[in-house]
Design a protein around this motif. Sequence first.
Motif, PDB file in Angstrom:
ATOM      1  N   ILE A 148       0.824  -1.214   0.000  1.00 54.21           N
ATOM      2  CA  ILE A 148       0.000   0.000   0.000  1.00 54.21           C
ATOM      3  C   ILE A 148       0.854   1.259   0.000  1.00 54.21           C
ATOM      4  O   ILE A 148       0.542   2.242  -0.699  1.00 54.21           O
ATOM      5  CB  ILE A 148      -0.955  -0.006   1.213  1.00 54.21           C
ATOM      6  CG1 ILE A 148      -1.901  -1.204   1.116  1.00 54.21           C
ATOM      7  CG2 ILE A 148      -1.765   1.286   1.259  1.00 54.21           C
ATOM      8  CD1 ILE A 148      -2.699  -1.274  -0.158  1.00 54.21           C
ATOM      9  N   ASP A 149       1.942   1.276   0.758  1.00 57.45           N
ATOM     10  CA  ASP A 149       2.809   2.456   0.780  1.00 57.45           C
ATOM     11  C   ASP A 149       3.362   2.745  -0.611  1.00 57.45           C
ATOM     12  O   ASP A 149       3.445   3.905  -1.029  1.00 57.45           O
ATOM     13  CB  ASP A 149       3.953   2.253   1.777  1.00 57.45           C
ATOM     14  CG  ASP A 149       3.480   2.238   3.223  1.00 57.45           C
ATOM     15  OD1 ASP A 149       2.394   2.804   3.486  1.00 57.45           O
ATOM     16  OD2 ASP A 149       4.179   1.672   4.084  1.00 57.45           O
ATOM     17  N   ALA A 150       3.743   1.692  -1.326  1.00 59.01           N
ATOM     18  CA  ALA A 150       4.276   1.879  -2.678  1.00 59.01           C
ATOM     19  C   ALA A 150       3.193   2.378  -3.631  1.00 59.01           C
ATOM     20  O   ALA A 150       3.459   3.208  -4.515  1.00 59.01           O
ATOM     21  CB  ALA A 150       4.880   0.572  -3.193  1.00 59.01           C
ATOM     22  N   ILE A 151       1.959   1.878  -3.456  1.00 61.05           N
ATOM     23  CA  ILE A 151       0.850   2.338  -4.306  1.00 61.05           C
ATOM     24  C   ILE A 151       0.614   3.831  -4.086  1.00 61.05           C
ATOM     25  O   ILE A 151       0.541   4.615  -5.039  1.00 61.05           O
ATOM     26  CB  ILE A 151      -0.427   1.546  -4.005  1.00 61.05           C
ATOM     27  CG1 ILE A 151      -0.262   0.078  -4.427  1.00 61.05           C
ATOM     28  CG2 ILE A 151      -1.631   2.174  -4.725  1.00 61.05           C
ATOM     29  CD1 ILE A 151      -1.417  -0.814  -4.012  1.00 61.05           C
ATOM     30  N   VAL A 152       0.505   4.235  -2.829  1.00 61.81           N
ATOM     31  CA  VAL A 152       0.263   5.644  -2.517  1.00 61.81           C
ATOM     32  C   VAL A 152       1.430   6.502  -3.001  1.00 61.81           C
ATOM     33  O   VAL A 152       1.237   7.610  -3.522  1.00 61.81           O
ATOM     34  CB  VAL A 152       0.039   5.828  -1.001  1.00 61.81           C
ATOM     35  CG1 VAL A 152      -0.068   7.312  -0.648  1.00 61.81           C
ATOM     36  CG2 VAL A 152      -1.221   5.090  -0.556  1.00 61.81           C
ATOM     37  N   GLY A 153       2.649   5.973  -2.876  1.00 57.81           N
ATOM     38  CA  GLY A 153       3.819   6.721  -3.308  1.00 57.81           C
ATOM     39  C   GLY A 153       3.885   6.920  -4.810  1.00 57.81           C
ATOM     40  O   GLY A 153       4.563   7.832  -5.292  1.00 57.81           O
ATOM     41  N   ALA A 154       3.194   6.075  -5.561  1.00 62.96           N
ATOM     42  CA  ALA A 154       3.201   6.190  -7.026  1.00 62.96           C
ATOM     43  C   ALA A 154       2.178   7.182  -7.541  1.00 62.96           C
ATOM     44  O   ALA A 154       2.171   7.523  -8.732  1.00 62.96           O
ATOM     45  CB  ALA A 154       2.947   4.818  -7.641  1.00 62.96           C
ATOM     46  N   VAL A 155       1.294   7.654  -6.672  1.00 67.16           N
ATOM     47  CA  VAL A 155       0.218   8.570  -7.079  1.00 67.16           C
ATOM     48  C   VAL A 155       0.753   9.983  -7.274  1.00 67.16           C
ATOM     49  O   VAL A 155       1.549  10.482  -6.484  1.00 67.16           O
ATOM     50  CB  VAL A 155      -0.907   8.574  -6.012  1.00 67.16           C
ATOM     51  CG1 VAL A 155      -1.928   9.669  -6.312  1.00 67.16           C
ATOM     52  CG2 VAL A 155      -1.581   7.204  -5.953  1.00 67.16           C
ATOM     53  N   ASN A 156       0.318  10.624  -8.348  1.00 65.64           N
ATOM     54  CA  ASN A 156       0.602  12.038  -8.558  1.00 65.64           C
ATOM     55  C   ASN A 156      -0.572  12.682  -9.288  1.00 65.64           C
ATOM     56  O   ASN A 156      -1.618  12.054  -9.453  1.00 65.64           O
ATOM     57  CB  ASN A 156       1.918  12.230  -9.328  1.00 65.64           C
ATOM     58  CG  ASN A 156       1.893  11.559 -10.691  1.00 65.64           C
ATOM     59  OD1 ASN A 156       0.921  11.673 -11.440  1.00 65.64           O
ATOM     60  ND2 ASN A 156       2.969  10.842 -11.030  1.00 65.64           N
ATOM     61  N   GLU A 157      -0.394  13.924  -9.718  1.00 62.19           N
ATOM     62  CA  GLU A 157      -1.508  14.642 -10.354  1.00 62.19           C
ATOM     63  C   GLU A 157      -1.900  14.050 -11.700  1.00 62.19           C
ATOM     64  O   GLU A 157      -2.987  14.352 -12.217  1.00 62.19           O
ATOM     65  CB  GLU A 157      -1.165  16.128 -10.516  1.00 62.19           C
ATOM     66  CG  GLU A 157      -0.043  16.428 -11.490  1.00 62.19           C
ATOM     67  CD  GLU A 157       1.344  16.281 -10.865  1.00 62.19           C
ATOM     68  OE1 GLU A 157       2.333  16.597 -11.557  1.00 62.19           O
ATOM     69  OE2 GLU A 157       1.424  15.864  -9.684  1.00 62.19           O
ATOM     70  N   ILE A 179      -7.429  -2.425   4.815  1.00 66.98           N
ATOM     71  CA  ILE A 179      -6.371  -1.778   4.041  1.00 66.98           C
ATOM     72  C   ILE A 179      -6.947  -1.101   2.806  1.00 66.98           C
ATOM     73  O   ILE A 179      -6.556   0.017   2.447  1.00 66.98           O
ATOM     74  CB  ILE A 179      -5.291  -2.808   3.661  1.00 66.98           C
ATOM     75  CG1 ILE A 179      -4.616  -3.341   4.928  1.00 66.98           C
ATOM     76  CG2 ILE A 179      -4.263  -2.206   2.715  1.00 66.98           C
ATOM     77  CD1 ILE A 179      -3.581  -4.409   4.672  1.00 66.98           C
ATOM     78  N   LEU A 180      -7.903  -1.751   2.143  1.00 63.46           N
ATOM     79  CA  LEU A 180      -8.556  -1.129   0.994  1.00 63.46           C
ATOM     80  C   LEU A 180      -9.304   0.132   1.417  1.00 63.46           C
ATOM     81  O   LEU A 180      -9.243   1.157   0.726  1.00 63.46           O
ATOM     82  CB  LEU A 180      -9.519  -2.111   0.331  1.00 63.46           C
ATOM     83  CG  LEU A 180     -10.336  -1.551  -0.842  1.00 63.46           C
ATOM     84  CD1 LEU A 180      -9.432  -1.024  -1.945  1.00 63.46           C
ATOM     85  CD2 LEU A 180     -11.288  -2.609  -1.401  1.00 63.46           C
ATOM     86  N   HIS A 181      -9.990   0.060   2.560  1.00 64.80           N
ATOM     87  CA  HIS A 181     -10.732   1.225   3.065  1.00 64.80           C
ATOM     88  C   HIS A 181      -9.776   2.392   3.296  1.00 64.80           C
ATOM     89  O   HIS A 181     -10.054   3.540   2.901  1.00 64.80           O
ATOM     90  CB  HIS A 181     -11.458   0.856   4.353  1.00 64.80           C
ATOM     91  CG  HIS A 181     -12.528   1.826   4.722  1.00 64.80           C
ATOM     92  ND1 HIS A 181     -13.442   1.600   5.729  1.00 64.80           N
ATOM     93  CD2 HIS A 181     -12.860   3.052   4.215  1.00 64.80           C
ATOM     94  CE1 HIS A 181     -14.271   2.616   5.817  1.00 64.80           C
ATOM     95  NE2 HIS A 181     -13.931   3.516   4.919  1.00 64.80           N
ATOM     96  N   HIS A 182      -8.648   2.118   3.932  1.00 65.61           N
ATOM     97  CA  HIS A 182      -7.643   3.164   4.173  1.00 65.61           C
ATOM     98  C   HIS A 182      -7.143   3.748   2.856  1.00 65.61           C
ATOM     99  O   HIS A 182      -7.021   4.976   2.714  1.00 65.61           O
ATOM    100  CB  HIS A 182      -6.481   2.583   4.971  1.00 65.61           C
ATOM    101  CG  HIS A 182      -5.291   3.494   5.051  1.00 65.61           C
ATOM    102  ND1 HIS A 182      -5.274   4.642   5.818  1.00 65.61           N
ATOM    103  CD2 HIS A 182      -4.080   3.432   4.409  1.00 65.61           C
ATOM    104  CE1 HIS A 182      -4.105   5.246   5.680  1.00 65.61           C
ATOM    105  NE2 HIS A 182      -3.367   4.543   4.832  1.00 65.61           N
ATOM    106  N   LEU A 183      -6.871   2.887   1.895  1.00 69.69           N
ATOM    107  CA  LEU A 183      -6.367   3.344   0.606  1.00 69.69           C
ATOM    108  C   LEU A 183      -7.375   4.262  -0.079  1.00 69.69           C
ATOM    109  O   LEU A 183      -7.005   5.323  -0.609  1.00 69.69           O
ATOM    110  CB  LEU A 183      -6.062   2.130  -0.284  1.00 69.69           C
ATOM    111  CG  LEU A 183      -5.573   2.416  -1.702  1.00 69.69           C
ATOM    112  CD1 LEU A 183      -4.256   3.183  -1.672  1.00 69.69           C
ATOM    113  CD2 LEU A 183      -5.402   1.113  -2.478  1.00 69.69           C
ATOM    114  N   LEU A 184      -8.635   3.882  -0.067  1.00 69.62           N
ATOM    115  CA  LEU A 184      -9.670   4.708  -0.703  1.00 69.62           C
ATOM    116  C   LEU A 184      -9.809   6.057  -0.021  1.00 69.62           C
ATOM    117  O   LEU A 184     -10.118   7.064  -0.670  1.00 69.62           O
ATOM    118  CB  LEU A 184     -11.009   3.966  -0.685  1.00 69.62           C
ATOM    119  CG  LEU A 184     -11.081   2.691  -1.537  1.00 69.62           C
ATOM    120  CD1 LEU A 184     -12.422   1.992  -1.344  1.00 69.62           C
ATOM    121  CD2 LEU A 184     -10.849   3.005  -3.013  1.00 69.62           C
ATOM    122  N   ASP A 185      -9.584   6.092   1.277  1.00 66.43           N
ATOM    123  CA  ASP A 185      -9.693   7.356   2.010  1.00 66.43           C
ATOM    124  C   ASP A 185      -8.539   8.305   1.712  1.00 66.43           C
ATOM    125  O   ASP A 185      -8.726   9.531   1.694  1.00 66.43           O
ATOM    126  CB  ASP A 185      -9.759   7.088   3.517  1.00 66.43           C
ATOM    127  CG  ASP A 185     -11.139   6.644   3.979  1.00 66.43           C
ATOM    128  OD1 ASP A 185     -12.124   6.934   3.269  1.00 66.43           O
ATOM    129  OD2 ASP A 185     -11.231   6.004   5.043  1.00 66.43           O
TER     130      ASP A 185
END
Length: 370
Positions: A148-157, A179-185
């Motif tokens: 999940i940390d890597a997924i969030v880290g890959a996000v940009n505009e 974990i999915l709930h946290h990611l969606l938030d």
Amino acid sequence: MEIKFNVKARETLQHLTPYTPGKPIWELQAELGLPNIIKLASNENPLGPSPRALDAIAGSLHDLHRYPDASTSRLRQSLAAKLELSPDQFIISNGGDELITLLSETFLETGDEVIICTPSFSEYEFGAHLMGATVVQVPLGENFQFDIDAIVGAVNELTKLLCLCSPNNPTGTYLPRGILHHLLDVLPKHIVVLMDAAYSQFATASDYTDGLEFVRAGYPVIVLQTFSKLYGLAGIRVGYGAAPETIIRQIAKVKEPFNVNALAQAAAAAALYDTEHVRLTLEANNRGKLQLYQGFQELGLSCVESMSNFVLVDIGPDAKRVYETLLARGIIVRFGGIWNLPHYLRISVGTREENAALLKEIASIMNQAE
């Protein structure tokens, strides 16, 4: 006289790789001259199609001169009643593959980025490249768990679409509910999340979610489902997406009017309520997985605990040779090299007899190598 022409396809097609399906039974039969082939490559239902679906198909044959219902009303109403959503929250597609393409055509433009957790289903990349978008791969972590940390880290505009497959194909691992709930938030709300839950009905973990609860809660999530696996209707190609109405309305703009044929619509609506076929399928799958787990353990092979109807097994450096030898002996499985997993085979759960035959042949091949 030879006519020369200079017609150029779109530049983005240079990045497209056509999907490679599992070898069909008839083709291997013709090559080897064998009457009986065991196919454990495409995660199909070894018990066959839903009997209720077959009856519905038979009852619909006399209307084949009519166009199918372009709005797929009956099937959407059946899904809504069963899954506690509105009919307007569903879009019916020609298998899950078409839904992925429709989603890409709806939301992706050149320069957008699509995050894909790898290894996973290749059609996510196909849809991205089709629209000229950029694929951002985020490798699965230890034991093929989602990072999940890597997924969030890959996000940009530039991120427009996040593809999550849970249970994941080909690993069988899953994304827990919390974990999915946290990611969606934490995700920016301009990102559409594709939750590919094609294998969800096989999952037994208490903290598994198919994502529909987050559709009901209003998150920008589209859940992909298919009738190919649990219901045994892979041959007629029917799947669906469930999402907030605003997302469905946009996807409907790019959908062909008669994309799902009349027989598929009738069969899917009937299969939804074939509880006996579902029960038998799930029971057979659970027994079959245990049979494969035990067999692999006895052979000294490790495998990934699967929440699906297939098992990813670590054969080692000889995986390709084992795959090719199994093929020569009339057993079709999937070589992991197509997912950059050259030491692995993905094996669909078959009948008890098919699983036993597979294990016997693997043992024979391994003994010959010693």
